[in-house]
Each structure stands twice: as C-alpha cells, then as structure tokens.
Design a protein around this motif. Structure first.
Motif, PDB file in Angstrom:
ATOM      1  N   ASP A  94       0.806  -1.232   0.000  1.00 16.29           N
ATOM      2  CA  ASP A  94       0.000   0.000   0.000  1.00 16.29           C
ATOM      3  C   ASP A  94       0.834   1.276   0.000  1.00 16.29           C
ATOM      4  OD1 ASP A  94       0.856  -0.603   2.507  1.00 16.29           O
ATOM      5  OD2 ASP A  94      -1.009  -0.092   3.533  1.00 16.29           O
ATOM      6  N   ASN A  95       2.122   1.162  -0.287  1.00 17.61           N
ATOM      7  CA  ASN A  95       2.987   2.335  -0.299  1.00 17.61           C
ATOM      8  C   ASN A  95       4.092   2.209  -1.316  1.00 17.61           C
ATOM      9  OD1 ASN A  95       2.937   4.738   1.106  1.00 17.61           O
ATOM     10  ND2 ASN A  95       2.969   3.608   3.039  1.00 17.61           N
ATOM     11  N   VAL A 195       4.246   7.261  15.112  1.00 22.08           N
ATOM     12  CA  VAL A 195       4.046   7.857  13.787  1.00 22.08           C
ATOM     13  C   VAL A 195       2.776   8.701  13.775  1.00 22.08           C
ATOM     14  CG1 VAL A 195       3.568   7.325  11.359  1.00 22.08           C
ATOM     15  CG2 VAL A 195       5.363   6.085  12.572  1.00 22.08           C
ATOM     16  N   GLU A 196       1.733   8.181  14.404  1.00 16.35           N
ATOM     17  CA  GLU A 196       0.464   8.895  14.464  1.00 16.35           C
ATOM     18  C   GLU A 196       0.615  10.200  15.246  1.00 16.35           C
ATOM     19  OE1 GLU A 196      -3.423   6.355  14.008  1.00 16.35           O
ATOM     20  OE2 GLU A 196      -2.591   6.275  16.033  1.00 16.35           O
ATOM     21  N   ALA A 199       2.598  12.676  13.187  1.00 22.26           N
ATOM     22  CA  ALA A 199       1.801  13.164  12.056  1.00 22.26           C
ATOM     23  C   ALA A 199       0.799  14.201  12.548  1.00 22.26           C
ATOM     24  CB  ALA A 199       1.086  12.007  11.379  1.00 22.26           C
ATOM     25  N   PRO A 204       8.404  16.349  11.929  1.00 24.02           N
ATOM     26  CA  PRO A 204       9.185  15.416  11.124  1.00 24.02           C
ATOM     27  C   PRO A 204       9.853  14.353  12.007  1.00 24.02           C
ATOM     28  CG  PRO A 204       9.652  17.687  10.465  1.00 24.02           C
ATOM     29  CD  PRO A 204       8.849  17.759  11.734  1.00 24.02           C
ATOM     30  N   ALA A 226       6.901   3.357   6.122  1.00 22.45           N
ATOM     31  CA  ALA A 226       5.778   2.743   5.400  1.00 22.45           C
ATOM     32  C   ALA A 226       4.446   3.129   6.040  1.00 22.45           C
ATOM     33  CB  ALA A 226       5.929   1.230   5.379  1.00 22.45           C
ATOM     34  N   MET A 227       4.477   3.527   7.306  1.00 27.08           N
ATOM     35  CA  MET A 227       3.237   3.905   8.002  1.00 27.08           C
ATOM     36  C   MET A 227       2.813   5.329   7.657  1.00 27.08           C
ATOM     37  SD  MET A 227       4.218   2.288  11.712  1.00 27.08           S
ATOM     38  CE  MET A 227       4.570   0.528  11.891  1.00 27.08           C
ATOM     39  N   ASN A 228       3.791   6.169   7.290  1.00 24.33           N
ATOM     40  CA  ASN A 228       3.479   7.540   6.872  1.00 24.33           C
ATOM     41  C   ASN A 228       4.630   8.133   6.067  1.00 24.33           C
ATOM     42  OD1 ASN A 228       2.514  10.089   6.493  1.00 24.33           O
ATOM     43  ND2 ASN A 228       2.903  10.789   8.603  1.00 24.33           N
ATOM     44  N   PRO A 229       4.680   7.790   4.779  1.00 24.26           N
ATOM     45  CA  PRO A 229       5.805   8.266   3.952  1.00 24.26           C
ATOM     46  C   PRO A 229       5.842   9.783   3.789  1.00 24.26           C
ATOM     47  CG  PRO A 229       4.176   7.104   2.610  1.00 24.26           C
ATOM     48  CD  PRO A 229       3.760   6.923   4.026  1.00 24.26           C
ATOM     49  N   ASP A 230       4.743  10.472   4.120  1.00 25.41           N
ATOM     50  CA  ASP A 230       4.745  11.935   4.003  1.00 25.41           C
ATOM     51  C   ASP A 230       5.359  12.626   5.222  1.00 25.41           C
ATOM     52  OD1 ASP A 230       3.495  11.873   1.524  1.00 25.41           O
ATOM     53  OD2 ASP A 230       1.513  11.750   2.445  1.00 25.41           O
ATOM     54  N   GLY A 231       5.579  11.870   6.289  1.00 22.08           N
ATOM     55  CA  GLY A 231       6.054  12.534   7.503  1.00 22.08           C
ATOM     56  C   GLY A 231       7.309  11.915   8.093  1.00 22.08           C
ATOM     57  N   ILE A 233      11.270  10.514   7.669  1.00 20.09           N
ATOM     58  CA  ILE A 233      12.527  10.582   6.914  1.00 20.09           C
ATOM     59  C   ILE A 233      13.302   9.316   7.263  1.00 20.09           C
ATOM     60  CG2 ILE A 233      14.673  11.861   6.626  1.00 20.09           C
ATOM     61  CD1 ILE A 233      12.980  14.295   7.944  1.00 20.09           C
ATOM     62  N   PRO A 254      10.104  12.810   1.698  1.00 26.95           N
ATOM     63  CA  PRO A 254       9.257  13.505   0.725  1.00 26.95           C
ATOM     64  C   PRO A 254      10.101  14.381  -0.203  1.00 26.95           C
ATOM     65  CG  PRO A 254       8.255  13.578   2.899  1.00 26.95           C
ATOM     66  CD  PRO A 254       9.637  13.009   3.076  1.00 26.95           C
TER      67      PRO A 254
ATOM     68  N   MET B   1       0.309  -1.458   6.489  1.00 23.03           N
ATOM     69  CA  MET B   1       0.044  -0.900   7.819  1.00 23.03           C
ATOM     70  C   MET B   1       0.371   0.594   7.807  1.00 23.03           C
ATOM     71  SD  MET B   1       1.491  -2.328  11.412  1.00 23.03           S
ATOM     72  CE  MET B   1       1.135  -4.011  10.919  1.00 23.03           C
ATOM     73  N   LYS B   2      -0.681   1.365   7.679  1.00 17.22           N
ATOM     74  CA  LYS B   2      -0.506   2.798   7.439  1.00 17.22           C
ATOM     75  C   LYS B   2      -1.391   3.567   8.404  1.00 17.22           C
ATOM     76  CE  LYS B   2      -0.122   5.245   3.155  1.00 17.22           C
ATOM     77  NZ  LYS B   2      -0.387   5.328   1.718  1.00 17.22           N
ATOM     78  N   ILE B   3      -1.003   4.741   8.805  1.00 19.23           N
ATOM     79  CA  ILE B   3      -1.893   5.537   9.648  1.00 19.23           C
ATOM     80  C   ILE B   3      -2.927   6.237   8.767  1.00 19.23           C
ATOM     81  CG2 ILE B   3      -0.128   5.880  11.409  1.00 19.23           C
ATOM     82  CD1 ILE B   3       0.029   8.824  10.373  1.00 19.23           C
ATOM     83  N   PRO B   6      -2.934  11.230   7.381  1.00 23.43           N
ATOM     84  CA  PRO B   6      -1.831  12.034   7.932  1.00 23.43           C
ATOM     85  C   PRO B   6      -1.906  13.467   7.414  1.00 23.43           C
ATOM     86  CG  PRO B   6      -1.048  10.634   6.159  1.00 23.43           C
ATOM     87  CD  PRO B   6      -2.464  10.233   6.406  1.00 23.43           C
ATOM     88  N   LYS B   7      -1.515  14.379   8.277  1.00 22.90           N
ATOM     89  CA  LYS B   7      -1.455  15.796   7.911  1.00 22.90           C
ATOM     90  C   LYS B   7      -0.112  15.996   7.202  1.00 22.90           C
ATOM     91  CE  LYS B   7      -0.775  19.644  11.011  1.00 22.90           C
ATOM     92  NZ  LYS B   7      -0.993  20.111  12.396  1.00 22.90           N
ATOM     93  N   PRO B   8      -0.084  16.550   5.998  1.00 22.42           N
ATOM     94  CA  PRO B   8       1.235  16.720   5.354  1.00 22.42           C
ATOM     95  C   PRO B   8       2.102  17.709   6.131  1.00 22.42           C
ATOM     96  CG  PRO B   8      -0.550  17.559   3.945  1.00 22.42           C
ATOM     97  CD  PRO B   8      -1.190  17.111   5.213  1.00 22.42           C
ATOM     98  N   ILE B   9       3.388  17.470   6.105  1.00 18.86           N
ATOM     99  CA  ILE B   9       4.317  18.320   6.867  1.00 18.86           C
ATOM    100  C   ILE B   9       4.547  19.644   6.135  1.00 18.86           C
ATOM    101  CG2 ILE B   9       6.711  18.538   7.650  1.00 18.86           C
ATOM    102  CD1 ILE B   9       6.227  16.198   9.107  1.00 18.86           C
ATOM    103  N   TRP B  11       7.238  21.846   5.727  1.00 18.59           N
ATOM    104  CA  TRP B  11       8.670  21.809   6.031  1.00 18.59           C
ATOM    105  C   TRP B  11       9.174  23.182   6.426  1.00 18.59           C
ATOM    106  CZ3 TRP B  11      10.588  17.257   6.820  1.00 18.59           C
ATOM    107  CH2 TRP B  11       9.975  16.152   6.202  1.00 18.59           C
TER     108      TRP B  11
END
Lengths: 398, 398
Positions: A94-95, A195-196, A199, A204, A226-231, A233, A254, B1-3, B6-9, B11
């Motif tokens: 899923d990612n 991670v939650e 986020a 970060p 993998a749990m939050n690729p947007d947040g 590093i 990102p 397994m993803k949250i 998510p709120k985007p960061i 930066w």
C-alpha cells in the motif's frame, strides 16, 4: 622560496566549531585497539562478514564494462539504478516509494549532517531518545540546537511524552531497530502510536535504520516510513549488511525535503563516488543480500548468545541488561553508585574494554550504564572478557 | 500498515537552507549533455585520460591483500601511507610538510565545506577573487558570510587591494593555477607579494590547486603553501590527475586547523572511503603520475591550441580572451552590451554550449563574460563549435 618572519596565524574558529569535539568513543577506540585488549567497545561490524571476493568481481565488472562512466563526475542525487533498487526494496503493497524520494549519501553519517544543515537553526528544539546515538548528537550539535531528551522505556520512545514537549520542535530523531546504544527494539504498536503522534503534531520523524536487517529470529518489523511516507525521513546504510569502509548510505524522504538535501549535498561534496554506487548495485542486483544477510545474522546471534550466557554466569546480582533481538549491542545498568567511566580505566588496565553510557545522553547522563558489542570478538574471548569485567564490577559492589 | 489521514508536513527549513540553490552550472550541464550539442560548458576532465586498467589492477591488489582493512571503518584523518605520500610531494628543500598536516577529504569540494563550517560565522567577511570558483562560493554561502570581491588583473589577485579591505576578514580564497573560471595564472612575484601581505595581516590564505599539475609547457610554479606553511591552507585533488568519480582530495594546513577540520569531518561523514584511499595509493606509489600527467597535459594542450586557433580564425574583433598556460578553461570577454546568459539560449538552439560568466562573481557580475572548456571535445568539433558561436556573437554586434 619563503617569506621572511611570518607572523603565526591566531586562528579564529566559527562559534559552531568552537564547541566541536572529537567523539569520546573514537578516543576510547584508539586505546582499545591494542591487541592484548578484549574490546567490547567497537561499533564496527565483523570483517568476517565482508564479501570481499564478490566485491572484487563487481569492481572488475564495472570498471571493465563502464569504467569511463564510473570514474567520471556523476549526478548529486546518485546512481539511478541503485536509487530505483532502494525505492523498490522499501515499497510495500500500500505504499510505493519513488526513486525521486531517494538521495544517495557518503555513509548515513552524512545524512545526519545534511539533515542538521537543512532543518536546524541555532537554538532549534531537537527531540532525541534517552539515550540516543552519539553520532547523531555529534552531527546535529554542529548546528547548535537545543536538545530535548524524550523519556523512554524498554520499548523505546514514549509517544505521550513526545506530545508533551513537541511544541516548536524541528524534528524527532529515532533509531527503532536494535538501537545504538541500548540494543532495544520498538514494537509495532508503539511505532504506529509514535508515527500517528508525530503526524498529528506535524513533527518530522527521522527513522535511522542501520541495523534493521540484522534481526536474529524474525523478519524485520514494519518500518515507520511505510506507516506515513509523508512525515517520516528514513535513513539506510550498506555499512552493516555489506561493508562500512566504502561509505555508502541513503535518505528516503518527501520530495521537497530531498531536493533541499540534494542542494546541500551539492555544496558539501558534489556527489558520492559513482564507482562505489555502481559496484554496490552490481553486487546486490541479483538478490545477493538475501543469501548474505542470514550469514551475518547467524554469526552475530551466536556471539550475542555467548555474551548473554557469560553475563548470566558471571555478572553479580544488581547488574541488569537487555536481551537484544538483533543488531550489535547489549546495554548494561550497574548499581547507581558505579561510574562506568571510572570502571573503564580499571578495565583497560585488566585488558578488557567497553563504551561508557554517559556520552549517549543529550542531557542528564546515567553514569552507571555501559554498552557492550559482541560482533568482533570470538565466543571464547567473549567469555574471558565478561568474566574479567564481572570481577571488576563485583569488587566495586563490596 | 498505514496511519489514517496524515497531515502533510509544512517543512520548515533552516535559514541557511532557505538561501541554498542548485548550481546554475549543474542545471546548464543537464541541458548540454544532449548528444547533438557541442558542449564547451563542462568542467569535467576527459575520460580518455582515466587509467582504467591500472586502477582495476589496484582494486584487485588491495582487495586481495588487504580486503578486510580496506572495507572496514577507518581513521577520520585518512590512510596513513597516502597522507605521507602527499606530505612528501608537497615538501620542498626549505619546507618539510608533515603527515599530521594532511587531512583526506571526499573530493576538494568537501574541503571547502569543512573550511566554511570551521572558519565562517553568519556575517563573517570572506574575500574572494573577481571572478571566483563557483563551487567555493556555493560551499561558503551555506555559512552565510558577507563576500567581498577583491579586484584582480590578468595576473590574478592584487595584493594592495587585499590590504585595503582585509580588516576583520576571516579568510582569502584564491585559485592561483589556471583558475576556474578564467584560466589565468598568478606569477611567482605576485604569489610572494600576496603571501607576504596575508602573513602581515594575519589573514588565512586558502590556495585551491586542482589544476596545478596540468601545466602545458613548464614545470608548475612554486606553491604559496611552500612560501608560508604557517599561514596558507592548501587544497589538492586527485580528480584532474587521476579520476573525479572516486571523490578524493586533501587539505594541508597548520595542525591546529587540521585538528578542528578533522572534528568537523568526523561529524560530517566519519571518514573518506578507506578502499578508495588505499587504491589511489597503490596506483600512484611507484611514480605512476609522473608518466601519466604528461599525457593529460599533451591532450589538453593540443585541444586548447585547437580552440585558440579557431577563436583567432572566427571570433569577430571586439571579443577578447586569454591564452591559458595550463588547465581546462579559456575566458572570453564580449562587447559589454552582450549578455552571455541570453547568448547561451541562442547557442543551445544552434547546438553549441558554454557557461555564462555571471555566476562566478560573488558581487557585481560582468555579464559579457563566458567560460569555454576544451578538454572533452575533439579538435574538429572544437572548430565547428567555435565557428557556430562566432556567428552568433557576430550577429549581436551588427
């Protein structure tokens, strides 16, 4: 042809340089490299695991087929096929991680330096584990942050504690797998909570993962990226699964951050050796790591067990330690009145060495802690060294 | 397994990172790498000069004999025998350079980054040539200095001008041999005056010398570091005499500065690849460079002459240029009403490329300048490209 009577320069160092110090560990390592010393101090992987023949063939292949490209200047972001390989290896159903999110660096220490450069101003609040990886504290401290140590338990960072102190923080630095120095692992549930939390806070989260592949028993746990690729590093390295002397690591993040890191890397060293990147790709592209890594795991797991057995046999009551599920380190807590820095002086006299725990704390150190590494010492020597150390500790407990 | 959700960061980059930009030249190079373009834009050495076979043998030898050492972590200051080789190669009868004064780095761009890190605070005055090497301006600008451009003539920096503006300056950065971008060389008398002036002022003088060995006719001129080793910081590189893709350079400086740079390097990337350093030492230890460098000189001198001949034949009156005595570049001045950045756009349409001069100026640019490199283009193509360029320039002069 020399000028006459030059006036010696009174060097004026920058403020950031004035507070720079050499790593305490590197200083200790110089002493403990004497051959008569049984050293549990190193953080070096075992050279027995280096795939020398295979890499020799890869150098030959790359230089024979693509020598002019491999030896020329290359792109700052790195060698495309290797970046693509890394992106695929980190992608989950899923990612999908894209190659554009991958920046190659000269060892993951450089990732720490670049992240500090790009994210930290003087006085910025930076959250770290208690205790944390010394190399990260060193790299970030160049940029003069205010470190805040987040309380931890045996499962690592406590998300509710992060929440309490995150206001205004620039980043949270975490090492979830077989942490250096404690050897502890963050369970899946805790990862999800962390991670939650990050986020939700827009904080970060750096996931430093040099040891993740070195799980002794089970498949590695899911990565936070993998749990939050947007947040998150993510930092990876070839040092522990291949060899460290070639200096090759990577950051996955990102794209807006990767582009900024790439600019910083261009100014810092243009790019990482093309040849090294092409050789590593040549070495691993056909699935070599899936045969190679299990042999490292077996070696380290056996030596870890030898150390745990010896500790069980010799260490006096009142001393506690964890049982790592992977990686390279065991963390020891002595009775609170024993300062491990003083213990080290005696230990070296008795030809055994370790790393005191204090330098791993960003703020208040627990001076009764120490780190043991078992990966470069054969089992018989492990037993001998642990017995010596146990006697020295016991003597301080009388 | 993803949250979930998510709120985007958003930066938040450090102040130093906010002003970071990608090199204009690297952006130009991406365009000019299209095969139909005759590119005089590159700063890359010719891959024809890379000693691929010899290096392949050296990799084989080092990995066969010392694989476990070469692939392990190594010392931050570098591989001892190579540091000793460098110290000896820079020593003169009245000046012995010691190995302790040598720090190995991952390409001399890293030396610039480390020097900036250690010597420059926000707002520090930094003196540079007019124009200066773009990579140095980039590396230093990360540390947010106030650049001051020192006036120059055809022989380089003017010492009396340095004297006028040196008050409070942290360093003077100079590239005395076949400078990038101008190709000009500082004569011996000027070097002595400059070294004397800096010594009198207590001003650290950086001598960046990537091209010094590429002198077409004569032996290289005396280095400034030999004139005052207590006040000159020397930077060398293997990129132009061996290959750049391996990323290997060095800094030679007084010991107190080297120790500080070493601490900064430890935090930045621990150390430069052991394997690379051992292979370069294996390649050069028996005097290989003294046979190899003359072949590079001959190739570049011939191509330089081909370019000078074509310029003489095709360029219209009113355009001027220098005749380099070595290195990789020719510097061109167009009539002042021609902006070379605009000329470049037309040139690319006509399948010829160069680098506009403006980015090389730390302060007020001379927009009518441009840099030509002749090292990667064969003579017939040089002639064709110069003719095209001449027509475009001539059209702007009507």
């Amino acid at each position: 042809m020399k000028i006459n009577n030059p006036k010696p320069i009174a060097w004026q160092f920058s403020r950031r340089a004035q507070q720079l110090q050499s790593s305490v560990i590197r200083e200790i390592l110089k002493v403990t490299m004497r051959p008569e010393i049984i050293s549990f101090a190193g953080g070096l992987p075992s050279p027995e695991t280096f795939p020398i023949e295979r890499m020799k063939e890869a150098f030959d292949t790359v230089l024979s087929r693509q020598g002019k490209v491999a030896l020329q200047y290359g792109p700052t972001d790195g060698y495309g096929p290797l970046r693509e390989w890394i992106a695929q290896s980190l992608s989950t159903p899923d990612n999908r991680i894209a190659m554009e999110q991958v920046l190659m660096v000269s060892g993951s220490q450089q990732a720490l330096d670049l992240l500090g450069k790009v994210l930290i101003d003087e006085g910025s609040k930076v959250l770290v584990e208690t205790p944390s990886y010394l190399g990260a504290l060193q790299a970030f401290s160049v940029y003069q942050p205010e470190f805040v140590s987040v309380p931890t338990d045996d499962d690592g960072l406590l998300p509710r504690e992060v929440e309490k102190i995150a206001d205004g923080a620039r980043l949270l630095y975490a090492l979830p797998n077989f942490q250096n120095p404690t050897g502890r692992t963050m369970p899946v549930e805790r990862r999800l909570q962390l991670v939650e939390t990050c986020a939700r806070l827009g904080l970060p989260l750096i996931e430093d993962d040099p040891y993740g592949a070195l799980s002794y028993r089970n498949e590695p746990l899911p990565k936070m990226v993998a749990m939050n690729p947007d947040g998150v590093i993510y930092m990876g390295s070839f040092s522990k699964v291949l060899t460290p002397g070639i200096r090759l690591g990577y950051v996955v993040a990102p794209v807006p951050l990767i582009r900024k890191l790439e600019q910083a890397k261009q100014a810092a060293d243009l790019h990482t050796s093309q040849l090294t990147q092409m050789v590593v790709y040549e070495t691993i592209k056909d699935g070599f790591l899936s045969q190679h890594i299990p042999s490292i795991r077996t070696l380290y797991a056996n030596q870890c067990q030898a150390m745990l057995d010896a500790m069980q046999e010799f260490f006096p009551a009142g001393v506690t330690w964890n049982k790592p599920e992977g990686g390279m380190f065991i963390w020891v807590k002595l009775p609170t009145h024993i300062d491990s820095m003083q213990l080290l002086e005696e230990a070296i006299e008795h030809h055994v060495a370790f790393v005191p725990g204090a330098p791993f704390y960003a703020n208040e150190p627990e001076k009764n802690t120490l780190r043991l590494s078992f990966v470069t010492v054969p089992p018989a020597k492990i037993r001998e060294g642990v017995e010596k150390l146990a006697k020295l500790i016991a003597a301080k407990m009388k």
